[in-house]
Design an enzyme around this catalytic site. Sequence first.
Site, PDB file in Angstrom:
ATOM      1  N   HIS A 271      19.714  10.737  81.978  1.00 53.32           N
ATOM      2  CA  HIS A 271      19.464   9.533  82.759  1.00 53.32           C
ATOM      3  C   HIS A 271      19.960   9.759  84.182  1.00 53.32           C
ATOM      4  O   HIS A 271      21.116  10.132  84.389  1.00 53.32           O
ATOM      5  CB  HIS A 271      20.171   8.344  82.119  1.00 53.32           C
ATOM      6  CG  HIS A 271      19.665   8.042  80.753  1.00 53.32           C
ATOM      7  ND1 HIS A 271      19.997   8.808  79.653  1.00 53.32           N
ATOM      8  CD2 HIS A 271      18.828   7.077  80.307  1.00 53.32           C
ATOM      9  CE1 HIS A 271      19.397   8.316  78.591  1.00 53.32           C
ATOM     10  NE2 HIS A 271      18.679   7.261  78.959  1.00 53.32           N
TER      11      HIS A 271
ATOM     12  N   ASP B  57      16.084   7.256  70.751  1.00 50.82           N
ATOM     13  CA  ASP B  57      15.937   6.938  72.170  1.00 50.82           C
ATOM     14  C   ASP B  57      17.305   6.692  72.816  1.00 50.82           C
ATOM     15  O   ASP B  57      18.350   6.939  72.203  1.00 50.82           O
ATOM     16  CB  ASP B  57      14.971   5.771  72.370  1.00 50.82           C
ATOM     17  CG  ASP B  57      15.510   4.433  71.878  1.00 50.82           C
ATOM     18  OD1 ASP B  57      16.715   4.325  71.554  1.00 50.82           O
ATOM     19  OD2 ASP B  57      14.714   3.473  71.825  1.00 50.82           O
ATOM     20  N   SER B  58      17.302   6.188  74.025  1.00 46.38           N
ATOM     21  CA  SER B  58      18.530   5.975  74.792  1.00 46.38           C
ATOM     22  C   SER B  58      19.488   4.995  74.126  1.00 46.38           C
ATOM     23  O   SER B  58      20.676   4.986  74.430  1.00 46.38           O
ATOM     24  CB  SER B  58      18.193   5.454  76.188  1.00 46.38           C
ATOM     25  OG  SER B  58      17.354   6.353  76.856  1.00 46.38           O
TER      26      SER B  58
END
EC number: 2.3.1.251
Length: 182
Positions: free
Chosen positions: A55, A98-99
């Site tokens: 990120h 996922d995140s």
Amino acid sequence: MTQYFRSLAFFLLPVPATAMACDGWPSWARGACQRVDQIWNEGGNDLYLTGYSWHNRAMYSSDKIRSFNELAWGGGLGKSIYDEDGDWQGLYAMAFLDSHSDIEPIAGYGFQKIGRIGADTRLGIGYTVFLTSRSDIMSRVPFPGILPLVSAGYRDATLYATYIPGGKGNGNVLFMFGRWEF
């Protein structure tokens, strides 16, 4: 976990249907249908392994970065070919964390122009068109996307990367995964 399998089934069920004859398709879509049919019927088998998402630190607070899962473990299967021009084209279905550590299924098509650096080494640049589903976007309603795709490969192994654009506080993620041809 049941939701994961339902999502994965949603993406995988249409895949074998692409192997149908393309004669009934409109002329503007027939070429795409024939290519998908070729990949499905003549393509080699691929194993996909996911593992990392970065990120962009300039777009998130340090607290938010700490809350993200950047070890996007997962995997999937696919079929691919190197076409008459030496370019790579493939179909794939994967699922990964996922995140937010939620399972994200994805299925799609990828295309890359390939540059060879010797007999066994190659670089690629292209795109992927896909359908995915996320818990934090539209409450798991599947949605389409298109992203850039770069790669570096040696023999049967290829490392891919894509960048998911966004704004302040969303998106802006570098996602990396690998493919093994078998």
